[in-house]
Design a protein around this motif. Structure first.
Motif, PDB file in Angstrom:
ATOM      1  N   GLN A  89      42.120   8.278  55.055  1.00 12.69           N
ATOM      2  CA  GLN A  89      42.989   7.445  53.831  1.00 12.69           C
ATOM      3  C   GLN A  89      42.565   7.137  52.484  1.00 12.69           C
ATOM      4  O   GLN A  89      42.839   6.873  51.215  1.00 12.69           O
ATOM      5  CB  GLN A  89      43.590   6.308  54.569  1.00 12.69           C
ATOM      6  CG  GLN A  89      43.860   6.144  55.795  1.00 12.69           C
ATOM      7  CD  GLN A  89      45.746   7.063  55.094  1.00 12.69           C
ATOM      8  OE1 GLN A  89      46.035   6.911  55.010  1.00 12.69           O
ATOM      9  NE2 GLN A  89      45.829   8.510  56.423  1.00 12.69           N
ATOM     10  N   LYS A  90      41.194   7.356  52.868  1.00 14.17           N
ATOM     11  CA  LYS A  90      40.547   6.912  51.441  1.00 14.17           C
ATOM     12  C   LYS A  90      39.659   7.516  50.976  1.00 14.17           C
ATOM     13  O   LYS A  90      38.257   7.905  50.561  1.00 14.17           O
ATOM     14  CB  LYS A  90      40.098   5.450  51.659  1.00 14.17           C
ATOM     15  CG  LYS A  90      38.213   5.182  52.369  1.00 14.17           C
ATOM     16  CD  LYS A  90      37.770   3.813  52.805  1.00 14.17           C
ATOM     17  CE  LYS A  90      37.239   3.588  51.415  1.00 14.17           C
ATOM     18  NZ  LYS A  90      36.385   2.125  51.617  1.00 14.17           N
ATOM     19  N   LEU A  91      39.393   9.272  51.051  1.00 17.64           N
ATOM     20  CA  LEU A  91      38.483   9.876  50.791  1.00 17.64           C
ATOM     21  C   LEU A  91      39.575  10.655  49.187  1.00 17.64           C
ATOM     22  O   LEU A  91      40.452  10.766  48.670  1.00 17.64           O
ATOM     23  CB  LEU A  91      38.769  11.630  50.698  1.00 17.64           C
ATOM     24  CG  LEU A  91      38.431  11.428  52.865  1.00 17.64           C
ATOM     25  CD1 LEU A  91      38.609  12.865  53.481  1.00 17.64           C
ATOM     26  CD2 LEU A  91      36.958  10.635  53.080  1.00 17.64           C
ATOM     27  N   ASP A  92      38.171  10.548  48.481  1.00 18.98           N
ATOM     28  CA  ASP A  92      38.211  11.134  46.743  1.00 18.98           C
ATOM     29  C   ASP A  92      39.224  12.068  46.581  1.00 18.98           C
ATOM     30  O   ASP A  92      39.269  13.079  47.757  1.00 18.98           O
ATOM     31  CB  ASP A  92      37.593  11.765  46.319  1.00 18.98           C
ATOM     32  CG  ASP A  92      36.991  12.207  45.017  1.00 18.98           C
ATOM     33  OD1 ASP A  92      37.426  10.758  43.960  1.00 18.98           O
ATOM     34  OD2 ASP A  92      36.994  12.461  44.540  1.00 18.98           O
ATOM     35  N   ALA A 113      31.044   2.979  59.143  1.00 19.03           N
ATOM     36  CA  ALA A 113      31.867   1.697  58.409  1.00 19.03           C
ATOM     37  C   ALA A 113      30.553   1.521  57.237  1.00 19.03           C
ATOM     38  O   ALA A 113      31.725   0.452  56.963  1.00 19.03           O
ATOM     39  CB  ALA A 113      30.105   0.688  59.911  1.00 19.03           C
ATOM     40  N   VAL A 114      29.303   1.927  56.971  1.00 15.72           N
ATOM     41  CA  VAL A 114      28.991   1.721  56.012  1.00 15.72           C
ATOM     42  C   VAL A 114      29.832   2.671  54.893  1.00 15.72           C
ATOM     43  O   VAL A 114      30.346   1.744  54.204  1.00 15.72           O
ATOM     44  CB  VAL A 114      28.254   2.690  55.629  1.00 15.72           C
ATOM     45  CG1 VAL A 114      27.312   2.324  54.717  1.00 15.72           C
ATOM     46  CG2 VAL A 114      26.806   1.990  56.293  1.00 15.72           C
ATOM     47  N   CYS A 115      30.597   3.530  54.982  1.00 19.43           N
ATOM     48  CA  CYS A 115      31.569   4.342  53.815  1.00 19.43           C
ATOM     49  C   CYS A 115      33.057   2.744  54.223  1.00 19.43           C
ATOM     50  O   CYS A 115      33.515   2.901  53.358  1.00 19.43           O
ATOM     51  CB  CYS A 115      31.957   5.440  55.115  1.00 19.43           C
ATOM     52  SG  CYS A 115      30.829   7.267  54.143  1.00 19.43           S
ATOM     53  N   SER A 116      33.498   3.084  55.091  1.00 18.68           N
ATOM     54  CA  SER A 116      34.888   2.118  54.713  1.00 18.68           C
ATOM     55  C   SER A 116      34.625   0.532  54.489  1.00 18.68           C
ATOM     56  O   SER A 116      35.430  -0.124  54.053  1.00 18.68           O
ATOM     57  CB  SER A 116      35.456   2.091  56.067  1.00 18.68           C
ATOM     58  OG  SER A 116      34.710   1.753  57.163  1.00 18.68           O
TER      59      SER A 116
ATOM     60  N   LYS B  28      49.398  10.211  53.177  1.00 20.12           N
ATOM     61  CA  LYS B  28      49.393   8.192  53.380  1.00 20.12           C
ATOM     62  C   LYS B  28      49.757   8.226  53.907  1.00 20.12           C
ATOM     63  O   LYS B  28      51.100   7.939  54.183  1.00 20.12           O
ATOM     64  CB  LYS B  28      49.279   8.147  51.370  1.00 20.12           C
ATOM     65  CG  LYS B  28      48.560   8.386  51.035  1.00 20.12           C
ATOM     66  CD  LYS B  28      47.182   7.341  50.976  1.00 20.12           C
ATOM     67  CE  LYS B  28      45.685   7.372  50.343  1.00 20.12           C
ATOM     68  NZ  LYS B  28      44.619   7.440  50.502  1.00 20.12           N
ATOM     69  N   ILE B  29      49.558   7.424  55.019  1.00 15.41           N
ATOM     70  CA  ILE B  29      50.058   6.177  55.670  1.00 15.41           C
ATOM     71  C   ILE B  29      50.934   4.765  55.500  1.00 15.41           C
ATOM     72  O   ILE B  29      50.114   4.344  54.898  1.00 15.41           O
ATOM     73  CB  ILE B  29      48.891   5.723  57.198  1.00 15.41           C
ATOM     74  CG1 ILE B  29      48.201   7.118  57.704  1.00 15.41           C
ATOM     75  CG2 ILE B  29      49.419   5.081  58.372  1.00 15.41           C
ATOM     76  CD1 ILE B  29      47.255   6.755  58.735  1.00 15.41           C
TER      77      ILE B  29
END
Lengths: 233, 99
Positions: A89-92, A113-116, B28-29
């Motif tokens: 969900q948070k990839l560039d 954990a560090v990435c999120s 996207k969820i």
């Protein structure tokens, strides 16, 4: 690109050091179970996971069935698919399919954990930096443990057992201090985990951890839904 | 069964578990619940992994508790990960020398 890679290396350094000490223990365990130094290192380089490897080595030593190996790895490691989903969900935008295929190798509890905890989108270079230094630590530690584990005094090796957990605490506490909802989830997961460990003892570690985490996170999402500000943008 | 058959199998299963959602999930969820859940899951995972395992991580409850307290205090003051992690270990080591 290069700056992101260096940032990843930098953020991955504590992970690499933590892994170095933890995989040292795995190396000792693997050799005790009859594997060679090379085989132990290959397992670490190709699996990059702690609990799954420890269980796997025991199955190999016992000459267990291949189906058992598959089921045990599935149970212990299925949590990674949840983490992979969360990270997806948070990839560039620069995270194309080949990058995804490559970087998914390195989704571990700690890297996740560090990435999120990062603000903003994740780039491939950032993840590669973090994965590289973590994998080097993991494989090197395994190699050292497998070839020279008995040379260190036990007082040192046992004190090294807490390194990774100390890192987990350093990841959990600051956001728990700032947001009541995260504090709630953290405490709920800890209480559940204690309950599973001492009361529901028949449920295996990896499985119990997953149930606790899912229950605590679902409870948190139900009681404290995150407002739509667009986390990570 | 040759050892390498086991190794390839365990590595393959572990890789596929990570790769499938990471590579093929592109949407996207939208659900607020699912997004909140995914936001909380890292903290829940780490907490469940740490407690109570940290108390047996050094093979001695006393040194582990001292290490844990040191880690919690340093993390509370937002010190870097590596400082917190190594201080916890050092504290456990020193306690082991005294105890």
């Amino acid at each position: 690109m290069e700056r992101n890679f260096l940032r990843g290396l930098n953020h991955g350094l504590p992970i690499g050091l933590g892994y170095l000490s933890v995989s040292f223990g795995f190396g000792i365990l693997a050799v005790k179970n009859g594997l060679s130094v090379f085989q132990s290192s290959v397992i670490s380089a190709s699996n990059l996971t702690s609990a799954g490897q420890a269980a796997g080595v025991e199955i190999i030593a016992a000459g267990g069935a291949l189906l058992e190996m598959i089921l045990v790895q599935l149970t212990i490691n299925i949590r990674y698919s949840l983490m992979a989903l969360s990270l997806s969900q948070k990839l560039d935008k620069s995270f194309t399919t080949p990058h995804r295929l490559l970087a998914s190798y390195g989704i571990t509890d700690e890297i996740f954990a560090v990435c999120s905890a990062q603000r903003g989108a994740l780039t491939p270079a950032y993840m590669y930096g973090m994965i590289l230094i973590s994998a080097v630590g993991w494989v090197l530690g395994t190699f050292l443990g497998a070839s020279a584990g008995e040379l260190l005094p036990p007082s040192v090796t046992s004190a090294m057992g807490i390194v990774l957990y100390g890192m987990f605490i350093a990841i959990i506490i600051p956001p728990s201090r700032k947001r009541k909802s995260i504090l709630f989830v953290t405490i709920a997961a800890a209480l559940l985990s204690i309950f599973f460990r001492y009361v529901l003892t028949f449920i295996s570690g990896g499985f119990a951890m997953m149930i606790c985490a899912i229950a605590a996170a679902a409870l948190g999402a139900w009681l404290f839904p995150v407002p739509d500000e667009g986390e990570g943008t | 069964m040759p050892v390498y058959v086991y190794i390839i199998l365990m590595a393959g299963v572990t890789y596929i578990i990570r790769m499938l959602p990471f590579t093929f999930f592109r949407k996207k969820i939208e659900s607020k619940f699912v997004r909140s859940f995914l936001m909380y899951i890292p903290y829940a995972v780490l907490s469940a992994m740490t407690i109570p395992s940290i108390f047996t991580s050094t093979g001695n409850v006393v040194t582990a508790v001292v290490g844990t307290v040191v880690a919690v205090v340093l993390a509370f003051f937002d010190l870097p990960l590596i400082v917190v992690a190594l201080s916890a270990s050092l504290a456990a080591f020193l306690t082991g020398l005294i105890a």
